[in-house]
Write a protein that holds these residues in place. Sequence first.
Motif, PDB file in Angstrom:
ATOM      1  N   ARG A   1       6.986  -0.316  13.828  1.00 48.52           N
ATOM      2  CA  ARG A   1       7.560  -0.763  12.550  1.00 48.52           C
ATOM      3  C   ARG A   1       8.677  -1.783  12.757  1.00 48.52           C
ATOM      4  O   ARG A   1       9.220  -2.323  11.804  1.00 48.52           O
ATOM      5  CB  ARG A   1       8.110   0.426  11.758  1.00 48.52           C
TER       6      ARG A   1
ATOM      7  N   ARG B   1       5.433  10.678  -2.059  1.00 50.42           N
ATOM      8  CA  ARG B   1       5.020  10.306  -0.707  1.00 50.42           C
ATOM      9  C   ARG B   1       6.183  10.545   0.262  1.00 50.42           C
ATOM     10  O   ARG B   1       7.218   9.858   0.173  1.00 50.42           O
ATOM     11  CB  ARG B   1       4.662   8.813  -0.694  1.00 50.42           C
TER      12      ARG B   1
ATOM     13  N   HIS C   1       3.807  -5.219   9.075  1.00 53.29           N
ATOM     14  CA  HIS C   1       3.797  -5.196  10.529  1.00 53.29           C
ATOM     15  C   HIS C   1       2.540  -5.817  11.123  1.00 53.29           C
ATOM     16  O   HIS C   1       2.432  -5.954  12.343  1.00 53.29           O
ATOM     17  CB  HIS C   1       3.955  -3.745  11.016  1.00 53.29           C
TER      18      HIS C   1
ATOM     19  N   GLY D   1       4.814  -2.856   2.689  1.00 50.07           N
ATOM     20  CA  GLY D   1       4.463  -1.593   3.338  1.00 50.07           C
ATOM     21  C   GLY D   1       3.976  -1.859   4.757  1.00 50.07           C
ATOM     22  O   GLY D   1       4.516  -2.714   5.468  1.00 50.07           O
ATOM     23  N   ALA D   2       2.942  -1.151   5.170  1.00 47.25           N
ATOM     24  CA  ALA D   2       2.462  -1.272   6.543  1.00 47.25           C
ATOM     25  C   ALA D   2       1.918  -2.667   6.859  1.00 47.25           C
ATOM     26  O   ALA D   2       1.912  -3.087   8.026  1.00 47.25           O
ATOM     27  CB  ALA D   2       1.398  -0.216   6.807  1.00 47.25           C
TER      28      ALA D   2
ATOM     29  N   ARG E   1      13.002   3.285  13.178  1.00 44.43           N
ATOM     30  CA  ARG E   1      11.808   4.140  13.149  1.00 44.43           C
ATOM     31  C   ARG E   1      10.911   3.842  14.363  1.00 44.43           C
ATOM     32  O   ARG E   1      11.398   3.376  15.394  1.00 44.43           O
ATOM     33  CB  ARG E   1      11.077   3.936  11.806  1.00 44.43           C
TER      34      ARG E   1
ATOM     35  N   HIS F   1      12.530  -3.216   2.419  1.00 43.91           N
ATOM     36  CA  HIS F   1      12.024  -1.886   2.794  1.00 43.91           C
ATOM     37  C   HIS F   1      12.992  -0.818   2.327  1.00 43.91           C
ATOM     38  O   HIS F   1      14.217  -1.015   2.416  1.00 43.91           O
ATOM     39  CB  HIS F   1      11.851  -1.756   4.313  1.00 43.91           C
ATOM     40  N   LEU F   2      12.442   0.286   1.883  1.00 44.05           N
ATOM     41  CA  LEU F   2      13.300   1.428   1.556  1.00 44.05           C
ATOM     42  C   LEU F   2      13.984   1.957   2.803  1.00 44.05           C
ATOM     43  O   LEU F   2      15.170   2.300   2.780  1.00 44.05           O
ATOM     44  CB  LEU F   2      12.459   2.541   0.916  1.00 44.05           C
ATOM     45  N   THR F   3      13.228   2.056   3.869  1.00 47.36           N
ATOM     46  CA  THR F   3      13.747   2.655   5.106  1.00 47.36           C
ATOM     47  C   THR F   3      14.250   1.570   6.055  1.00 47.36           C
ATOM     48  O   THR F   3      13.866   0.398   5.948  1.00 47.36           O
ATOM     49  CB  THR F   3      12.649   3.457   5.825  1.00 47.36           C
TER      50      THR F   3
ATOM     51  N   PRO G   1       0.793  -1.225   0.000  1.00 52.07           N
ATOM     52  CA  PRO G   1       0.000   0.000   0.000  1.00 52.07           C
ATOM     53  C   PRO G   1       0.829   1.280   0.000  1.00 52.07           C
ATOM     54  O   PRO G   1       1.826   1.388   0.703  1.00 52.07           O
ATOM     55  CB  PRO G   1      -0.834  -0.109   1.282  1.00 52.07           C
TER      56      PRO G   1
ATOM     57  N   ASN H   1       7.825  -6.015  -0.574  1.00 50.87           N
ATOM     58  CA  ASN H   1       7.716  -4.858   0.308  1.00 50.87           C
ATOM     59  C   ASN H   1       6.231  -4.660   0.549  1.00 50.87           C
ATOM     60  O   ASN H   1       5.530  -4.051  -0.268  1.00 50.87           O
ATOM     61  CB  ASN H   1       8.337  -3.605  -0.302  1.00 50.87           C
TER      62      ASN H   1
ATOM     63  N   LEU I   1       2.850   2.473  -1.947  1.00 50.84           N
ATOM     64  CA  LEU I   1       4.139   2.506  -2.644  1.00 50.84           C
ATOM     65  C   LEU I   1       3.964   2.983  -4.087  1.00 50.84           C
ATOM     66  O   LEU I   1       4.926   3.405  -4.726  1.00 50.84           O
ATOM     67  CB  LEU I   1       4.829   1.144  -2.558  1.00 50.84           C
TER      68      LEU I   1
ATOM     69  N   VAL J   1      13.518   0.088   8.985  1.00 53.10           N
ATOM     70  CA  VAL J   1      12.335   0.054   9.852  1.00 53.10           C
ATOM     71  C   VAL J   1      12.718  -0.084  11.329  1.00 53.10           C
ATOM     72  O   VAL J   1      11.963   0.321  12.212  1.00 53.10           O
ATOM     73  CB  VAL J   1      11.372  -1.084   9.437  1.00 53.10           C
TER      74      VAL J   1
ATOM     75  N   TYR K   1      11.127   8.598   2.122  1.00 54.73           N
ATOM     76  CA  TYR K   1      11.151   7.509   1.126  1.00 54.73           C
ATOM     77  C   TYR K   1      11.912   7.853  -0.144  1.00 54.73           C
ATOM     78  O   TYR K   1      12.058   6.998  -1.022  1.00 54.73           O
ATOM     79  CB  TYR K   1       9.713   7.101   0.792  1.00 54.73           C
TER      80      TYR K   1
HETATM   81  C1  DQA Z   1       8.134   0.584   4.178  1.00 56.13           C
HETATM   82  C2  DQA Z   1       8.191   0.707   5.704  1.00 56.13           C
HETATM   83  C3  DQA Z   1       6.802   0.511   6.295  1.00 56.13           C
HETATM   84  O1  DQA Z   1       6.853   0.647   7.707  1.00 56.13           O
HETATM   85  C4  DQA Z   1       5.842   1.551   5.755  1.00 56.13           C
HETATM   86  O2  DQA Z   1       4.540   1.315   6.254  1.00 56.13           O
HETATM   87  C5  DQA Z   1       5.838   1.602   4.274  1.00 56.13           C
HETATM   88  C6  DQA Z   1       7.111   1.535   3.575  1.00 56.13           C
HETATM   89  C7  DQA Z   1       9.496   0.889   3.535  1.00 56.13           C
HETATM   90  O3  DQA Z   1       9.696   0.484   2.382  1.00 56.13           O
HETATM   91  O4  DQA Z   1      10.355   1.530   4.158  1.00 56.13           O
HETATM   92  O5  DQA Z   1       4.799   1.768   3.639  1.00 56.13           O
HETATM   93  O6  DQA Z   1       7.796  -0.755   3.859  1.00 56.13           O
END
Ligand code: DQA
Length: 147
Positions: free
Chosen positions: A112, A19, A81, A77-78, A108, A101-103, A11, A75, A13, A105, A24
Amino acid sequence: MSRTVAVLHGPSLNLLGRREPAIYGTTTLAEIDQRLASLGDTLGVRVECAQRNGEGELIDVVHGWAGRVTGALVNAGAYTHTSLALRDALVAVQVPFVEVHLTNVHAREAERRRSMLAPAAVGVVCGFGAASYEHALRALVGHLSPT
Ligand code: DQA
């Protein structure tokens, strides 16, 4: 070229590039998918990318991998978790996958730091921005074809 690696983006992405760019980055999803296709050519795998916003839609994509896909990058996304249902689907189709994940996690918010998917993953790559996907593809192909 016989092997297919699926890439599944979860979601929001689809909004990459605009965004929360400070978190990101500014690379769009289309750019990430293009880079993966090109890297796939170099590594000798076909790369097939999909993005869905809904949990059930993501699960439907995963079900479509059964017997057809050699490995995957996910990936979620949320949903990473929260979604035991997505993990169950990944386990059900028996496709080895890398969680991406890009970040970072783990650096953070606390919510996450937990992944529902990681226990079933081959490995996890996070924190390298858009390049996380490319690192993950190299790692997955190496895992599938150990030297
Ligand atoms: C994410 C990290 C998730 O916590 C977040 O909800 C995302 C992006 C990332 O790619 O860093 O939607 O998956």
